[in-house]
Motif scaffolding. Structure first.
Motif, short mmCIF file in Angstrom:
data_model
loop_
_atom_site.label_atom_id
_atom_site.label_comp_id
_atom_site.label_asym_id
_atom_site.label_seq_id
_atom_site.Cartn_x
_atom_site.Cartn_y
_atom_site.Cartn_z
N UNK A 198 0.82 -1.22 0.00
CA UNK A 198 0.00 0.00 0.00
C UNK A 198 0.86 1.27 0.00
N UNK A 199 2.02 1.21 0.63
CA UNK A 199 2.90 2.38 0.64
C UNK A 199 3.39 2.73 -0.75
N UNK B 298 -3.89 -7.52 -6.04
CA UNK B 298 -5.08 -7.60 -5.20
C UNK B 298 -6.23 -6.86 -5.87
N UNK B 299 -7.35 -7.53 -6.05
CA UNK B 299 -8.49 -6.98 -6.79
C UNK B 299 -9.03 -5.73 -6.10
N UNK B 300 -8.95 -4.59 -6.80
CA UNK B 300 -9.51 -3.35 -6.29
C UNK B 300 -8.69 -2.67 -5.22
N UNK B 301 -7.63 -3.31 -4.75
CA UNK B 301 -6.87 -2.76 -3.64
C UNK B 301 -6.13 -1.49 -4.03
N UNK B 302 -5.58 -1.48 -5.23
CA UNK B 302 -4.83 -0.28 -5.65
C UNK B 302 -5.75 0.92 -5.76
N UNK B 303 -6.90 0.75 -6.37
CA UNK B 303 -7.79 1.92 -6.52
C UNK B 303 -8.24 2.43 -5.17
N UNK B 304 -8.52 1.52 -4.24
CA UNK B 304 -8.94 1.95 -2.91
C UNK B 304 -7.84 2.72 -2.22
N UNK B 305 -6.61 2.24 -2.33
CA UNK B 305 -5.48 2.93 -1.70
C UNK B 305 -5.24 4.28 -2.36
N UNK B 306 -5.38 4.35 -3.67
CA UNK B 306 -5.18 5.62 -4.37
C UNK B 306 -6.25 6.64 -3.97
N UNK B 307 -7.47 6.18 -3.76
CA UNK B 307 -8.52 7.11 -3.34
C UNK B 307 -8.29 7.61 -1.92
N UNK C 84 13.17 3.36 -5.04
CA UNK C 84 12.37 3.19 -6.25
C UNK C 84 12.14 1.71 -6.59
N UNK C 85 13.20 0.93 -6.48
CA UNK C 85 13.07 -0.49 -6.84
C UNK C 85 12.08 -1.18 -5.93
N UNK C 86 12.10 -0.86 -4.65
CA UNK C 86 11.19 -1.49 -3.70
C UNK C 86 9.77 -0.94 -3.85
N UNK C 87 9.64 0.33 -4.29
CA UNK C 87 8.30 0.86 -4.57
C UNK C 87 7.68 0.12 -5.76
N UNK C 88 8.49 -0.10 -6.80
CA UNK C 88 7.98 -0.83 -7.97
C UNK C 88 7.52 -2.23 -7.58
N UNK C 89 8.30 -2.87 -6.72
CA UNK C 89 7.95 -4.22 -6.27
C UNK C 89 6.63 -4.19 -5.50
N UNK C 90 6.50 -3.21 -4.59
CA UNK C 90 5.27 -3.10 -3.82
C UNK C 90 4.07 -2.82 -4.71
N UNK C 91 4.27 -2.00 -5.76
CA UNK C 91 3.17 -1.68 -6.68
C UNK C 91 2.70 -2.93 -7.42
#
Length: 775
Positions: free
Chosen positions: A273-274, A348-357, A335-342
């Motif tokens: 999520x970070x 995860x279904x829908x998790x990225x959009x929820x975190x971005x909101x 940056x490398x670890x951010x890319x991995x986390x992304x």
């Protein structure tokens, strides 16, 4: 300037861990920088390109008369914004009718600068274009870049950066292991295991640093066995080749996978999520963005600490915003670890959009709170905090305008509500661009025009005024006025009609303009609240001053000051009002009052970094010096002001009354000194840092080298930010080991900082640092 998409600084970031090896590469880079104009360090992620570039820049910086500018690009994702972002980070403000790349070229053309562009690979075409233009048009500028691939620009010298050779890899492992497990040393007994570890990790610095975390639980021998068996499974018997870049990528990926498995489920979820953050963040932001029922906010601090312990997160201690005591503890992902986390979050279904909101809601909330509390006593600290969040504000705006209707509406409101930040920071063109994008996105989504649209027209129009596009601004204000009437919003109507009236006066339609301004004044008096009353009085006083209505300008500026007297912590508007009053006092022949108002304007401009009041104030000081026959002071003050004007641009410098004052001052100073002495002092003033120029101006210094602090004190400005932090902790009686623990650095690094401080200040003992810092 500006944290931001990127970060720029004449003071390079302090090294918080030891630097190992790279002697041959540094010799090569230093030699190239003596002759070549573009040098690019090329290599895979995690190989140490940024560390080598920063060390090379520090070593060669003294060769460049105008210093080093460090631009960290990892948080910028739109290549179209690259020239504007770099220009903004160098302090250049947009000018109407001019492209940001032209401003950059003009600024750098006659400056001997080393421009360090870090992390170019995701903006490769944009960085290549920028470098190519600078090579051709700014002959004194040298570019040092880091990228996972060359920029492919004529004249580029690419320096491949390979993983560390075995001996250096072992030394790095030993240093980082000692940080993780105090007392660890590479001995004859454990050396074979350490060498096997480093070989298996292919000498990749990031992979080595991640692996050393496990020494908290395992001795080196067991760690080597565990890693060996893991890699056998991962590579299915295929040993990575040292000459195969894809094999190195697999090596680093395997090391990060391994670190991921070391994390608890909560830490893995938080890591993913970070990845929505674009820049450094604090605990409150992490809780707001990453917390939900699955990961409660009250558990996030413990998970953050776990990720720091595992070297996934870096802790970054920064001075508290607004000059407050203490430090601000923030965190960031490499940056490398951010890319991995992304990647993990996308699984995860829908998790990225929820975190971005949640991310957008948090940072848009900060923007809204800042605007609504603009006159609050903690304005300066909150302004600094919002500036520090700019990478994430921009990321949230970009995602919102690519989202659905609710996202677009939220982004449009935020882009408009950030008007105090856009104007005070000099990012007027960028603010206009975000408002324009929001309006276009709303139109494309066929959204009904609501309050967010109206406010976007009001404050987008105000930004347009600052770029001297009066007709375009007038059209926006008229649209906002009609929409405010339709919505029945009286406050919005008051803003729109007031700005429309001011534009009509500028265009010579004085009677119509005055009628609308009278209507706006009535609304301002009728509607509760303070900010709109201050804004009406200040901005109308400025209009009157430029048009020559000095008595009306005097009355309105006095009204603005009376209102601001109820807000003792306010600085942004106070500095600008004082700037107007200093000009009015000067025009009325009261030099003493003009200087007094100027001092107040300069003091306020320092608190926020606001440039327009600073430039006007320095010029007013120059005018007073010239009238007193102090030609040298007048010359360098004009030079310091000229440097600020070069950064601010045409909108402020184009006002005829202010231009006339500057012209008279320069003519007098040139006549008193002669052309050559005037030009020399003018250049000396232009080389001063803005805060230093203001400090000297307020100290009544005759020449740029004049004293700015009592003679018994040595200037701590010679120290880096980290060294100043260390010196303050020494003064509090902390040992070097306690300092290392407090700042999350090795004791060896703390020892080195203390030695550097002693040398720079000319002291022989820690006791002298304590006495100096507590005086």
């Amino acid at each position: 300037m500006v944290a931001t998409y990127a970060r720029s600084s004449a003071e390079l970031p302090a090294e918080v861990t030891g630097f190992v090896g790279r002697a041959a590469e540094l010799v090569q880079v230093r030699a190239l920088l003596a002759d070549a104009r573009l040098v690019t360090l090329v290599g895979p992620g995690g190989v140490g390109k940024s560390r080598v570039a920063l060390r090379a820049a520090a070593d060669t910086g003294p060769r460049f008369a105008d210093g080093v500018r460090f631009v960290q690009l990892s948080a910028l994702h739109d290549r179209e914004l690259l020239p504007a972002a770099v220009a903004g980070l160098l302090g250049l403000t947009e000018q109407p009718g001019r492209e940001p790349i032209d401003l950059l070229v003009e600024y750098l053309r006659h400056r001997q600068v080393l421009l360090l562009l870090d992390t170019c690979e995701h903006l490769l075409d944009g960085c290549a274009m920028l470098a190519d233009v600078l090579l051709r048009e700014a002959p004194m500028c040298t570019v040092l870049a880091t990228s996972r691939q060359p920029l492919d620009v004529p004249g580029e010298h690419a320096v491949p950066l390979a993983p560390l050779p075995p001996e250096d890899a072992v030394e790095l492992f030993g240093q980082r292991a000692a940080n993780v497990r105090p007392g660890f040393r590479v001995t004859d007994a454990n050396r074979p295991s350490v060498e096997r570890l480093c070989t298996r990790l292919d000498g990749m610095p990031l992979a080595i640093e991640l692996a050393t975390v496990r020494l908290r639980a395992l001795p080196a021998e067991q760690l080597a066995e565990l890693l060996e068996s893991r890699f056998r499974v991962l590579t299915v018997g295929r040993r990575p080749s040292a000459s195969d870049p894809s094999a190195r990528h697999r090596t680093l990926r395997a090391a990060i996978d391994w670190s991921h498995e070391l994390c608890t489920p909560g830490e893995r979820l938080l890591w993913a999520r970070l990845s929505v953050f674009a820049g450094p963040f604090d605990v409150a932001a992490a809780e707001a963005v990453c917390g939900d029922r699955e990961l409660p906010a009250e558990e996030i601090l413990d998970q953050l600490i776990g990720l720091v312990d595992k070297s996934v997160l870096l802790r970054v201690d920064e001075p508290a915003p607004g000059g407050a005591d203490g430090v601000l503890v923030r965190y960031r992902l490499l940056d490398t670890l951010r890319e991995y986390g992304a990647e993990r979050l996308a699984d995860a279904d829908g998790a990225r959009r929820a975190a971005e909101r949640r991310h957008a809601a948090h940072f848009f909330g900060l923007a809204r709170d800042f605007q609504e509390g603009l006159l609050a006593d903690d304005q300066v600290a909150r302004f600094a905090e919002l500036q520090g969040c700019l990478p994430d504000v921009r990321a949230a705006l970009e995602r919102s305008f690519a989202g659905d209707g609710a996202d677009v509406t939220a982004g449009l409101g935020a882009a408009a509500g950030l008007w105090p930040l856009w104007i005070t920071s000099g990012m007027i063109g960028e603010g206009r661009a975000w408002v324009r994008r929001g309006l276009e996105a709303a139109r494309a989504a066929a959204l009904p025009e609501g309050p967010e649209t109206a406010w976007a027209l009001v404050f987008g129009g105000l930004l347009t005024v600052y770029q001297a596009e009066i007709e375009a601004a007038l059209e926006m204000f008229r649209r906002a006025r009609a929409l405010a009437e339709e919505l029945g919003d009286e406050l919005m109507y008051g803003y729109a009609v007031g700005y429309e009236g001011g534009m009509l006066r500028f265009l010579g339609q004085d009677a119509d303009g005055r009628a609308l301004l009278a209507e706006a004044r009535a609304v301002a008096q009728r509607v509760p609240g303070m900010l709109h009353k201050v804004m009406f009085a200040f901005q109308t006083s400025y209009t009157c001053a430029v048009l020559g209505d000095l008595a009306e300008a005097e009355a309105l500026s006095e009204e603005a000051l009376e209102l601001l007297a109820r807000c003792p912590g306010e600085r942004i508007l106070a500095g600008q009002v004082r700037m107007v009053r200093s000009f009015l006092a000067w025009s009325g022949g009261d030099r003493e009052a003009a200087v007094r108002e100027t001092r107040d304007a300069l003091a306020a401009s320092v608190a926020t970094g606001e440039a327009v009041a600073a430039a006007h104030g320095l010029e007013m000081m120059a005018g007073a010096a010239a009238e007193a026959g102090r030609w040298e002071r007048a010359a360098w003050l004009l030079g310091a002001a000229g440097e600020v004007w070069e950064l601010v641009g045409a909108p402020a410098i184009g006002a005829p009354p202010f231009l006339e004052l500057r012209g008279r001052t320069e003519e007098a100073a040139r006549g008193g000194l002669g052309d050559d002495p005037f030009e020399r002092l003018y250049r000396e003033g232009g080389r001063l840092d803005r805060a230093r120029a203001i400090e000297l101006a307020l100290a009544d210094a005759e020449r740029p080298a004049g004293p700015s602090v009592p003679a018994q004190r040595r200037p701590e400005g010679a120290l880096t930010r980290r060294e100043r932090e260390v010196a303050a902790l020494v003064a509090r009686g902390m040992t070097n080991r306690e300092i290392a623990e407090r700042l999350v650095i090795s004791k060896r690094t703390a020892d080195a900082h203390v030695e550097h401080i002693l040398g720079k200040l000319g002291f022989s003992s820690r006791t002298e640092i304590t006495g100096y810092w507590t005086r």
